[in-house]
Design an enzyme around this catalytic site. Structure first.
Site, PDB file in Angstrom:
ATOM      1  CG  HIS A 106       3.059  -0.346 -25.812  1.00  0.00           C
ATOM      2  ND1 HIS A 106       1.356   0.585 -26.197  1.00  0.00           N
ATOM      3  CD2 HIS A 106       2.889  -0.842 -25.457  1.00  0.00           C
ATOM      4  CE1 HIS A 106       1.093  -0.681 -25.588  1.00  0.00           C
ATOM      5  NE2 HIS A 106       1.140  -1.528 -25.110  1.00  0.00           N
ATOM      6  CB  CYS A 151      -1.440  -6.007 -23.695  1.00  0.00           C
ATOM      7  SG  CYS A 151      -1.799  -4.167 -24.957  1.00  0.00           S
ATOM      8  CB  CYS A 206     -16.209   5.431   6.671  1.00  0.00           C
ATOM      9  SG  CYS A 206     -16.155   4.527   8.115  1.00  0.00           S
ATOM     10  NE  ARG A 225      -8.097   0.498   2.463  1.00  0.00           N
ATOM     11  CZ  ARG A 225      -8.034   0.450   3.913  1.00  0.00           C
ATOM     12  NH1 ARG A 225      -6.228   0.367   4.439  1.00  0.00           N
ATOM     13  NH2 ARG A 225      -8.667  -0.182   4.532  1.00  0.00           N
ATOM     14  CB  CYS A 255     -12.630  -0.542   2.940  1.00  0.00           C
ATOM     15  SG  CYS A 255     -11.608   0.549   3.544  1.00  0.00           S
TER      16      CYS A 255
END
Lengths: 257, 106
Positions: free
Chosen positions: A76, A110, A176, A214, A218
């Site tokens: 790359h 990859c 929420c 995350r 929640c």
């Protein structure tokens, strides 16, 4: 945690959910809801601990890995050019697999297919560092609309997951993040749930974590069984959140409390 | 693998107050946690940080377990003459990490 749950139970009895859809409201990054101290940590690269993961990602980018002994850079080149804007397109449709794939998944692809190396664990330091480094190359660029028609049904699935009531607290994400953003849950302000700063450094975690980490937090918060890392449900939610954040700039690496 | 990030001005005038920021990737394991099998995780924190400039220690700190992971330290010093500003972090395992930046003083 227990504190916020009981406060929540009271708060939610008071306000009946209405369809205060986020589309009609200003879009605000989660950064707008954090303290000035946390904001200044993110604002200065010298004080943003997430930059340690960007640095690590940059090292890994150059390192030969797997049986191919190819580095990311060997295919790359300069990430600054080749990875610029890439994070804006993820989750993307992976024609080979016939299903959507997120940025972490694409990087791992990859690893396995192009480097001939074992896949990296979901929240491993290395995968987080590479993902943070790649996403960082899009910092400041705005999320474009999703144009790939093959992703329509995935966005719809993500939206219905977002609106579905879950867990022992019987709450949807929307209850929420669409209906009560800006209000407080215990001491935490409720943000609008934009995915544009991830992976990010969370002071509570004392480390960088992925968007899925995350989302798991929640889900656990409303006492629901969280989806597994890398599950199609999470990818659909990530994609829905991404198109919902259209126009917001990428912040990676963000800093949150 | 250890990573450090230093921020200091590349140039300054003699007598200027310059701000220096130093961060290191370190878990700052408190010694109060246990692993998944209930075994205590041994304490391993950076316990000492030192910065030298112009042949002198200009800032040093003893660190304690209440300090968060990836400690970030900011302080200021007075630019005297051109040369390296060097940083040393030492942890409980006795591992030492160093970093250095050059400052040009006119």
């Amino acid at each position: 945690m227990r504190g916020w749950l009981s406060l929540l139970a009271i708060g939610l009895l008071l306000a009946a959910a209405d369809s205060n859809a986020i589309e009609e409201q200003p879009k605000l990054s989660g950064l707008e809801f954090v303290s000035p101290e946390t904001r200044s940590l993110q604002a200065d690269d010298a004080s943003n601990p997430g930059m340690l993961w960007v640095l690590r990602g940059e090292q890994l980018w150059q390192e030969p890995a797997g049986r191919s002994q190819a580095s990311c850079a060997s295919c790359h080149g300069e990430a600054r050019q080749s990875m610029r804007g890439v994070a804006l397109r993820y989750p993307a449709f992976d024609a080979g697999a016939g299903q959507p794939i997120d940025l972490k998944g694409r990087i791992n692809r990859c690893r396995t297919d192009n480097q001939d190396a074992p896949a990296l664990e979901h929240e491993s330091e290395e995968l987080l560092a590479l993902t943070t480094y790649v996403a960082h190359q899009s910092r400041g660029m705005s999320v474009p609309p999703v144009e790939d028609e093959r992703l329509r049904s995935v966005i719809e699935q993500g939206e219905s997951l977002f609106r579905e009531r879950i867990g022992q607290l019987d709450l949807s994400c929307a209850a929420c993040h669409d209906d009560r953003w800006g209000q407080r849950l215990g001491s935490s302000p409720i943000p609008q749930a934009h995915p544009t700063a991830y992976p990010l450094y969370r002071l509570e975690w004392q480390t960088v974590g992925s968007l899925q980490r995350r989302l798991r937090n929640c889900m656990i918060g409303v006492r629901a069984e969280p989806f597994a890392y890398g599950s199609p449900e999470f990818i659909a939610l990530e994609l829905y959140l991404m198109q919902r954040a259209e126009g917001l700039p990428v912040e990676t690496p963000g800093v949150r409390p | 693998m250890t990573r450090t990030m230093i921020s200091a001005p590349e140039t300054a005038r003699a007598g200027d107050v310059v701000e220096i920021k130093a961060m290191i990737a370190h878990p700052m394991e408190t010694g109060y946690r246990v692993d998944a099998t209930g075994k205590p995780i041994p304490r391993n924190i950076i316990n000492r940080f030192e910065c030298t400039y112009d042949g002198e220690v200009v800032f040093a700190a003893d660190l304690h377990p209440a300090i968060s992971a990836n400690p970030f330290i900011a302080f200021s010093t007075i630019a005297t003459r051109s040369g390296p500003i060097s940083f040393t972090w030492t942890d409980d395992e006795g591992k030492t990490e160093t970093a250095s930046v050059e400052i040009q003083v006119e």
